[in-house]
Design a protein around this motif. Sequence first.
Motif, PDB file in Angstrom:
ATOM      1  N   TRP A  61     -43.867  92.579  97.540  1.00 54.31           N
ATOM      2  CA  TRP A  61     -44.876  91.904  96.726  1.00 54.31           C
ATOM      3  C   TRP A  61     -44.274  91.189  95.525  1.00 54.31           C
ATOM      4  N   GLY A  62     -42.960  90.956  95.570  1.00 51.33           N
ATOM      5  CA  GLY A  62     -42.321  90.090  94.583  1.00 51.33           C
ATOM      6  C   GLY A  62     -41.763  90.772  93.349  1.00 51.33           C
ATOM      7  N   TYR A  63     -41.764  92.081  93.328  1.00 49.03           N
ATOM      8  CA  TYR A  63     -41.214  92.798  92.179  1.00 49.03           C
ATOM      9  C   TYR A  63     -39.722  93.047  92.363  1.00 49.03           C
ATOM     10  N   ARG A  64     -39.027  93.130  91.244  1.00 46.07           N
ATOM     11  CA  ARG A  64     -37.607  93.479  91.241  1.00 46.07           C
ATOM     12  C   ARG A  64     -37.526  94.968  90.930  1.00 46.07           C
ATOM     13  N   THR A  65     -37.021  95.747  91.885  1.00 45.05           N
ATOM     14  CA  THR A  65     -36.934  97.186  91.659  1.00 45.05           C
ATOM     15  C   THR A  65     -35.575  97.545  91.080  1.00 45.05           C
ATOM     16  N   VAL A  66     -35.611  98.460  90.123  1.00 45.41           N
ATOM     17  CA  VAL A  66     -34.400  98.944  89.472  1.00 45.41           C
ATOM     18  C   VAL A  66     -34.408 100.463  89.598  1.00 45.41           C
ATOM     19  N   GLU A  67     -33.391 100.998  90.243  1.00 44.20           N
ATOM     20  CA  GLU A  67     -33.305 102.446  90.397  1.00 44.20           C
ATOM     21  C   GLU A  67     -32.767 103.067  89.109  1.00 44.20           C
ATOM     22  N   VAL A  68     -33.516 104.024  88.588  1.00 43.62           N
ATOM     23  CA  VAL A  68     -33.123 104.739  87.381  1.00 43.62           C
ATOM     24  C   VAL A  68     -32.172 105.860  87.802  1.00 43.62           C
ATOM     25  N   PRO A  69     -31.011 105.939  87.164  1.00 43.46           N
ATOM     26  CA  PRO A  69     -30.035 106.953  87.590  1.00 43.46           C
ATOM     27  C   PRO A  69     -30.515 108.383  87.322  1.00 43.46           C
ATOM     28  N   ARG A  70     -29.953 109.300  88.081  1.00 41.86           N
ATOM     29  CA  ARG A  70     -30.232 110.733  87.913  1.00 41.86           C
ATOM     30  C   ARG A  70     -29.373 111.258  86.759  1.00 41.86           C
ATOM     31  N   VAL A  71     -29.875 111.070  85.555  1.00 42.83           N
ATOM     32  CA  VAL A  71     -29.188 111.500  84.337  1.00 42.83           C
ATOM     33  C   VAL A  71     -30.226 112.184  83.441  1.00 42.83           C
ATOM     34  N   SER A  72     -29.819 112.601  82.269  1.00 40.08           N
ATOM     35  CA  SER A  72     -30.735 113.271  81.343  1.00 40.08           C
ATOM     36  C   SER A  72     -31.916 112.364  80.994  1.00 40.08           C
ATOM     37  N   VAL A  73     -32.978 112.981  80.527  1.00 42.56           N
ATOM     38  CA  VAL A  73     -34.165 112.212  80.141  1.00 42.56           C
ATOM     39  C   VAL A  73     -33.813 111.205  79.041  1.00 42.56           C
ATOM     40  N   ALA A  74     -33.047 111.641  78.051  1.00 41.08           N
ATOM     41  CA  ALA A  74     -32.657 110.728  76.963  1.00 41.08           C
ATOM     42  C   ALA A  74     -31.883 109.532  77.503  1.00 41.08           C
ATOM     43  N   ASN A  75     -30.993 109.773  78.448  1.00 46.73           N
ATOM     44  CA  ASN A  75     -30.224 108.667  79.024  1.00 46.73           C
ATOM     45  C   ASN A  75     -31.097 107.779  79.909  1.00 46.73           C
ATOM     46  N   ARG A  76     -32.095 108.353  80.561  1.00 46.53           N
ATOM     47  CA  ARG A  76     -33.029 107.536  81.335  1.00 46.53           C
ATOM     48  C   ARG A  76     -33.830 106.627  80.411  1.00 46.53           C
ATOM     49  N   ILE A  77     -34.274 107.158  79.286  1.00 44.50           N
ATOM     50  CA  ILE A  77     -35.017 106.343  78.322  1.00 44.50           C
ATOM     51  C   ILE A  77     -34.133 105.212  77.815  1.00 44.50           C
ATOM     52  N   ALA A  78     -32.882 105.527  77.484  1.00 35.56           N
ATOM     53  CA  ALA A  78     -31.954 104.488  77.003  1.00 35.56           C
ATOM     54  C   ALA A  78     -31.729 103.428  78.079  1.00 35.56           C
ATOM     55  N   PHE A  79     -31.609 103.847  79.336  1.00 37.53           N
ATOM     56  CA  PHE A  79     -31.423 102.921  80.454  1.00 37.53           C
ATOM     57  C   PHE A  79     -32.615 101.969  80.562  1.00 37.53           C
ATOM     58  N   ILE A  80     -33.812 102.521  80.501  1.00 36.19           N
ATOM     59  CA  ILE A  80     -35.023 101.700  80.604  1.00 36.19           C
ATOM     60  C   ILE A  80     -35.143 100.770  79.411  1.00 36.19           C
ATOM     61  N   GLN A  81     -34.873 101.271  78.233  1.00 40.16           N
ATOM     62  CA  GLN A  81     -34.961 100.454  77.029  1.00 40.16           C
ATOM     63  C   GLN A  81     -33.978  99.288  77.094  1.00 40.16           C
ATOM     64  N   LYS A  82     -32.785  99.544  77.616  1.00 41.99           N
ATOM     65  CA  LYS A  82     -31.789  98.473  77.739  1.00 41.99           C
ATOM     66  C   LYS A  82     -32.297  97.367  78.662  1.00 41.99           C
ATOM     67  N   ILE A  83     -32.946  97.739  79.756  1.00 43.50           N
ATOM     68  CA  ILE A  83     -33.431  96.754  80.726  1.00 43.50           C
ATOM     69  C   ILE A  83     -34.671  96.020  80.224  1.00 43.50           C
ATOM     70  N   THR A  84     -35.551  96.719  79.525  1.00 40.02           N
ATOM     71  CA  THR A  84     -36.766  96.059  79.049  1.00 40.02           C
ATOM     72  C   THR A  84     -36.452  95.060  77.952  1.00 40.02           C
ATOM     73  N   GLY A  85     -35.288  95.186  77.325  1.00 40.73           N
ATOM     74  CA  GLY A  85     -34.792  94.183  76.398  1.00 40.73           C
ATOM     75  C   GLY A  85     -35.333  94.307  74.991  1.00 40.73           C
ATOM     76  N   PRO A  86     -34.716  93.549  74.097  1.00 40.95           N
ATOM     77  CA  PRO A  86     -35.085  93.638  72.688  1.00 40.95           C
ATOM     78  C   PRO A  86     -36.509  93.159  72.406  1.00 40.95           C
ATOM     79  N   ASP A  87     -37.015  92.189  73.163  1.00 41.95           N
ATOM     80  CA  ASP A  87     -38.374  91.711  72.912  1.00 41.95           C
ATOM     81  C   ASP A  87     -39.395  92.808  73.204  1.00 41.95           C
ATOM     82  N   SER A  88     -39.230  93.493  74.331  1.00 44.76           N
ATOM     83  CA  SER A  88     -40.184  94.557  74.637  1.00 44.76           C
ATOM     84  C   SER A  88     -39.959  95.739  73.710  1.00 44.76           C
ATOM     85  N   THR A  89     -38.737  95.927  73.249  1.00 46.64           N
ATOM     86  CA  THR A  89     -38.470  97.011  72.315  1.00 46.64           C
ATOM     87  C   THR A  89     -39.224  96.762  71.018  1.00 46.64           C
ATOM     88  N   ARG A  90     -39.152  95.561  70.507  1.00 41.94           N
ATOM     89  CA  ARG A  90     -39.882  95.258  69.277  1.00 41.94           C
ATOM     90  C   ARG A  90     -41.381  95.368  69.496  1.00 41.94           C
TER      91      ARG A  90
END
Length: 188
Positions: free
Chosen positions: A151-180
């Motif tokens: 259906w046109g989405y880009r899937t990104v697999e989140v690694p099997r790491v700690s919750v804090a590292n998963r949050i950091a991974f997602i935050q990095k991908i969502t970018g500074p605009d979504s972070t702000r």
Amino acid sequence: MNRAFVITGGPGGGKTTLLDALAQQGVRVAPEAARRIIRTRLGQGLPPRPEPAAFAREILASDMEQYRVAQAHDGVTFFDRGVPDALYMLDQACAITREEVAALVRRFPYNNTVFLLPPWEDIYGTDAERDQSFEQAVEVFQGMSRWYTQWGYRTVEVPRVSVANRIAFIQKITGPDSTRAGFAGVDL
């Protein structure tokens, strides 16, 4: 930018734990409808799930309402599964046409990036609300990956790491605009 992000995958990947951690940090989250529906049914002395198509329709109605509520707010919302997950269930039950799916996918668009959490055998467990085997969880994960891509989405697999590292991974991908916009004032 669409600020509605889906976190999905098979059962047992840590989605709920991740979303709970995001919520504790002040990020808006929309919880998974299926677990709430199952808890309600069990509390009423009913089997955990109605027949598949009815279960999917109930989830779809809840997910569409959560989407509408989230759209009324500024900032990022992370969804524990999205409308396309319920549409996948309906498709698997042969209870919806491709035209109906396409119309609902257009009507309820999420950010193009969808986060997939793979089943994680080390943390996988069953309970009253999750009775699928690990093998079934893998099948759901693979199905969700194909479905969102279709259906046109880009899937990104989140690694099997700690919750804090998963949050950091997602935050990095969502970018500074979504972070702000969505993580404003949140120390991640």
